[in-house]
Motif scaffolding. Structure first.
Motif, PDB file in Angstrom:
ATOM      1  N   SER A  21      34.987   7.267  24.303  1.00  0.00           N
ATOM      2  CA  SER A  21      34.631   5.940  24.817  1.00  0.00           C
ATOM      3  C   SER A  21      33.125   5.762  24.869  1.00  0.00           C
ATOM      4  N   GLY A  22      32.687   4.537  24.592  1.00  0.00           N
ATOM      5  CA  GLY A  22      31.262   4.225  24.670  1.00  0.00           C
ATOM      6  C   GLY A  22      30.992   3.200  25.750  1.00  0.00           C
ATOM      7  N   GLY A  23      29.826   3.321  26.394  1.00  0.00           N
ATOM      8  CA  GLY A  23      29.432   2.354  27.415  1.00  0.00           C
ATOM      9  C   GLY A  23      28.131   1.672  27.038  1.00  0.00           C
ATOM     10  N   ARG A  24      27.493   1.073  28.038  1.00  0.00           N
ATOM     11  CA  ARG A  24      26.263   0.336  27.789  1.00  0.00           C
ATOM     12  C   ARG A  24      25.194   1.228  27.133  1.00  0.00           C
ATOM     13  N   GLY A  25      25.267   2.532  27.441  1.00  0.00           N
ATOM     14  CA  GLY A  25      24.286   3.476  26.894  1.00  0.00           C
ATOM     15  C   GLY A  25      24.236   3.513  25.372  1.00  0.00           C
ATOM     16  N   VAL A  26      25.312   3.060  24.687  1.00  0.00           N
ATOM     17  CA  VAL A  26      25.308   3.156  23.220  1.00  0.00           C
ATOM     18  C   VAL A  26      24.264   2.244  22.580  1.00  0.00           C
ATOM     19  N   SER A  27      23.759   1.262  23.354  1.00  0.00           N
ATOM     20  CA  SER A  27      22.749   0.363  22.760  1.00  0.00           C
ATOM     21  C   SER A  27      21.341   0.815  23.115  1.00  0.00           C
ATOM     22  N   ASN A  28      21.245   1.895  23.914  1.00  0.00           N
ATOM     23  CA  ASN A  28      19.929   2.283  24.433  1.00  0.00           C
ATOM     24  C   ASN A  28      19.246   3.306  23.526  1.00  0.00           C
ATOM     25  N   ASN A  29      18.704   2.778  22.442  1.00  0.00           N
ATOM     26  CA  ASN A  29      17.950   3.632  21.529  1.00  0.00           C
ATOM     27  C   ASN A  29      16.746   2.828  21.052  1.00  0.00           C
ATOM     28  N   PRO A  30      15.734   2.674  21.949  1.00  0.00           N
ATOM     29  CA  PRO A  30      14.620   1.767  21.656  1.00  0.00           C
ATOM     30  C   PRO A  30      13.884   2.126  20.367  1.00  0.00           C
ATOM     31  N   GLY A  31      13.950   3.396  19.974  1.00  0.00           N
ATOM     32  CA  GLY A  31      13.232   3.823  18.764  1.00  0.00           C
ATOM     33  C   GLY A  31      13.885   3.308  17.485  1.00  0.00           C
ATOM     34  N   LEU A  32      15.144   2.815  17.602  1.00  0.00           N
ATOM     35  CA  LEU A  32      15.878   2.389  16.408  1.00  0.00           C
ATOM     36  C   LEU A  32      15.489   0.948  16.066  1.00  0.00           C
ATOM     37  N   GLU A  33      14.821   0.743  14.947  1.00  0.00           N
ATOM     38  CA  GLU A  33      14.312  -0.594  14.572  1.00  0.00           C
ATOM     39  C   GLU A  33      15.381  -1.389  13.819  1.00  0.00           C
ATOM     40  N   PRO A  34      15.780  -2.562  14.349  1.00  0.00           N
ATOM     41  CA  PRO A  34      16.752  -3.376  13.622  1.00  0.00           C
ATOM     42  C   PRO A  34      16.119  -3.957  12.342  1.00  0.00           C
ATOM     43  N   PRO A  35      16.936  -4.375  11.373  1.00  0.00           N
ATOM     44  CA  PRO A  35      16.388  -5.003  10.171  1.00  0.00           C
ATOM     45  C   PRO A  35      15.535  -6.219  10.536  1.00  0.00           C
ATOM     46  N   ALA A  36      14.558  -6.536   9.688  1.00  0.00           N
ATOM     47  CA  ALA A  36      13.571  -7.593   9.992  1.00  0.00           C
ATOM     48  C   ALA A  36      14.225  -8.950  10.221  1.00  0.00           C
ATOM     49  N   ASP A  37      15.392  -9.216   9.556  1.00  0.00           N
ATOM     50  CA  ASP A  37      15.987 -10.563   9.702  1.00  0.00           C
ATOM     51  C   ASP A  37      16.717 -10.736  11.033  1.00  0.00           C
ATOM     52  N   ILE A  38      16.866  -9.673  11.830  1.00  0.00           N
ATOM     53  CA  ILE A  38      17.493  -9.831  13.159  1.00  0.00           C
ATOM     54  C   ILE A  38      16.356  -9.928  14.184  1.00  0.00           C
ATOM     55  N   THR A  39      16.056 -11.149  14.602  1.00  0.00           N
ATOM     56  CA  THR A  39      14.896 -11.360  15.477  1.00  0.00           C
ATOM     57  C   THR A  39      15.306 -11.646  16.925  1.00  0.00           C
ATOM     58  N   ASP A  40      16.511 -12.209  17.107  1.00  0.00           N
ATOM     59  CA  ASP A  40      16.983 -12.534  18.455  1.00  0.00           C
ATOM     60  C   ASP A  40      17.227 -11.235  19.249  1.00  0.00           C
ATOM     61  N   GLU A  41      16.745 -11.228  20.522  1.00  0.00           N
ATOM     62  CA  GLU A  41      16.809  -9.986  21.312  1.00  0.00           C
ATOM     63  C   GLU A  41      18.240  -9.492  21.529  1.00  0.00           C
ATOM     64  N   HIS A  42      19.156 -10.462  21.835  1.00  0.00           N
ATOM     65  CA  HIS A  42      20.545 -10.063  22.078  1.00  0.00           C
ATOM     66  C   HIS A  42      21.183  -9.526  20.782  1.00  0.00           C
ATOM     67  N   GLU A  43      20.849 -10.207  19.668  1.00  0.00           N
ATOM     68  CA  GLU A  43      21.358  -9.737  18.369  1.00  0.00           C
ATOM     69  C   GLU A  43      20.862  -8.321  18.074  1.00  0.00           C
ATOM     70  N   GLN A  44      19.605  -8.074  18.465  1.00  0.00           N
ATOM     71  CA  GLN A  44      19.045  -6.722  18.241  1.00  0.00           C
ATOM     72  C   GLN A  44      19.800  -5.683  19.075  1.00  0.00           C
ATOM     73  N   GLU A  45      20.131  -6.097  20.331  1.00  0.00           N
ATOM     74  CA  GLU A  45      20.873  -5.180  21.212  1.00  0.00           C
ATOM     75  C   GLU A  45      22.256  -4.882  20.609  1.00  0.00           C
ATOM     76  N   ILE A  46      22.911  -5.952  20.114  1.00  0.00           N
ATOM     77  CA  ILE A  46      24.234  -5.759  19.502  1.00  0.00           C
ATOM     78  C   ILE A  46      24.105  -4.828  18.290  1.00  0.00           C
ATOM     79  N   TRP A  47      23.079  -5.052  17.496  1.00  0.00           N
ATOM     80  CA  TRP A  47      22.894  -4.208  16.294  1.00  0.00           C
ATOM     81  C   TRP A  47      22.729  -2.738  16.716  1.00  0.00           C
ATOM     82  N   ARG A  48      21.895  -2.517  17.763  1.00  0.00           N
ATOM     83  CA  ARG A  48      21.695  -1.124  18.238  1.00  0.00           C
ATOM     84  C   ARG A  48      23.019  -0.547  18.745  1.00  0.00           C
ATOM     85  N   ALA A  49      23.745  -1.402  19.475  1.00  0.00           N
ATOM     86  CA  ALA A  49      25.038  -0.943  20.015  1.00  0.00           C
ATOM     87  C   ALA A  49      25.987  -0.575  18.884  1.00  0.00           C
TER      88      ALA A  49
END
Ligand SMILES: Cc1cc2nc3c(=O)[nH]c(=O)nc-3n(C[C@H](O)[C@H](O)[C@H](O)COP(=O)(O)OP(=O)(O)OC[C@H]3O[C@@H](n4cnc5c(N)ncnc54)[C@H](O)[C@@H]3O)c2cc1C
Length: 345
Positions: A208-236
């Motif tokens: 099972s995964g929790g909120r922690g699965v999105s907590n990887n600040p070092g992971l850079e989302p692709p340049a076309d994902i600029t919205d903060e929530h979208e970036q969080e979803i991408w990290r998750a």
């Protein structure tokens, strides 16, 4: 009809719920102690095939009502048929499922008797079943008894009772019966695949995964994902990929905390907890989950709990047999590699 311990075989479109066999195993133990037999009851259309399996798991006889009107699970006719078959039973056991929650309650009303839902253990005292069931979101266990009414109705939590080894040499009597199904007010007009399609309730292993699965600040989302929530979803999604990779190697189902579901990382079908699924796997691996009481309510009866969390003070560690204090983005890939090597995958 049945004067024995009666077990309702829950199935969906001809596929029996494995917990039905666990219920037959539990019934067998009670029946041997009480000196009675085990009858199974099977309702549906073209379901006779399932009857032979019921014998393999320990039923002495199988009561079958096989009619078109019972093709789909509809609570009213199913309750009418089950009530009619259970009228003389001493005990009626059902595996706990979405369907039987409704069905067991209706039968209890029809037969004017008591119901103990979601039972995790049973013992016999003077022919009464003393049932143990979790209450207050799993914080307390309560023992309940249905003293003077028959049948005593209990629904058994999936995986709380062990499934007997099937014996393909066993058989018995199939007894057809008919019951007045009464007025039916609803009909099933179709089925659709649920998003996610996981079967958490029957899984022996859950990652099972929790909120922690999105907590990887070092992971850079692709340049076309600029919205903060979208970036969080991408990290998750990257984090959940690690959860899913481990689950795949272990043949496990994927679960999630409500925080992960509410944030849109995974569908509700994956949620474990008070307002999600209640699970009892042999192994539950909680990744980036703090261990809130509402989450624990859904998984505390897991046989072995492993937690991976950055915070050594996270409450989930109090419940865990094994704990890894660390970043799941490091720990999960290492575990997946290690299990792959160990399991030869
Ligand atoms: C009425 C009600 C019903 C509820 N029903 C449910 C329910 O059914 N199921 C449920 O789960 N919750 C339920 N909740 C919500 C519950 O109270 C919690 O809010 C939720 O369980 C928290 O989810 P979480 O542990 O994923 O998130 P958090 O509590 O935010 O915990 C995240 C954890 O991840 C760890 N972490 C962060 N980054 C990393 C990293 N990189 N590596 C490792 N660890 C990391 C943190 O240390 C933290 O412990 C319910 C709440 C209410 C009020």
């Amino acid at each position: 009809m049945s004067k024995n311990i009666l077990v309702y075989i829950d199935h969906f479109q001809g596929q029996p719920l494995p917990a039905s066999w666990e219920a037959i195993g539990a019934a067998r133990e009670l029946a041997d102690e009480m000196g009675v037999g085990v009858s199974a009851v099977l309702l549906g259309s073209d379901v006779e095939e399932i009857a032979s399996q019921a014998f393999h798991y320990g039923a002495d006889e199988v009561l079958v009502m096989d009619v078109d009107a019972l093709k789909d699970f509809i609570p009213e006719p199913y309750a009418a048929a089950l009530s009619s078959s259970a009228r003389e039973a001493e005990v009626l056991l059902l595996p706990t499922s979405g369907r039987t929650r409704e069905l067991a309650a209706m039968v209890a009303v029809d037969l004017d008797t008591g119901l103990a839902p979601d039972v995790i253990a049973m013992e016999v005292e003077d022919r009464a079943i003393v049932a143990t069931r979790p209450i207050y979101a799993g914080k307390l266990l309560t023992k309940v008894i249905c003293k003077d009414r028959r049948p005593q109705i209990l629904t058994l939590r999936s995986r709380a009772f062990s499934k007997p080894e099937p014996d393909s040499g066993r058989s018995g009597d199939v007894i057809s019966f008919q019951a007045d199904l009464g007025e039916v007010y609803t009909q099933v007009v179709g089925y659709g695949e649920a998003e996610g399609g996981v079967s958490l309730s029957d899984a022996a292993v859950i990652v099972s995964g929790g909120r922690g699965v999105s907590n990887n600040p070092g992971l850079e989302p692709p340049a076309d994902i600029t919205d903060e929530h979208e970036q969080e979803i991408w990290r998750a999604q990257q984090g959940f990929k690690l959860v899913t990779d481990l689950a795949e190697v272990l043949g496990a189902a994927v679960g999630a905390s409500r925080a992960a579901v509410d944030a849109g990382y995974v569908p509700y079908a994956n949620q474990v907890g008070q307002t999600g699924k209640v699970v009892s796997p042999d192994l539950y691996i909680a990744c980036g989950i703090s261990g809130a009481i509402q989450h624990i309510a859904g998984m505390r009866t897991s046989k072995t709990i492993v937690a991976i969390n950055k915070d050594a003070e996270a409450p989930i560690f109090k419940l865990s047999r094994f704990g890894v204090v660390g970043d799941l983005f490091d720990v999960l890939p290492a575990l997946t590699v290690a299990f792959k090597a160990e399991l030869g995958k």
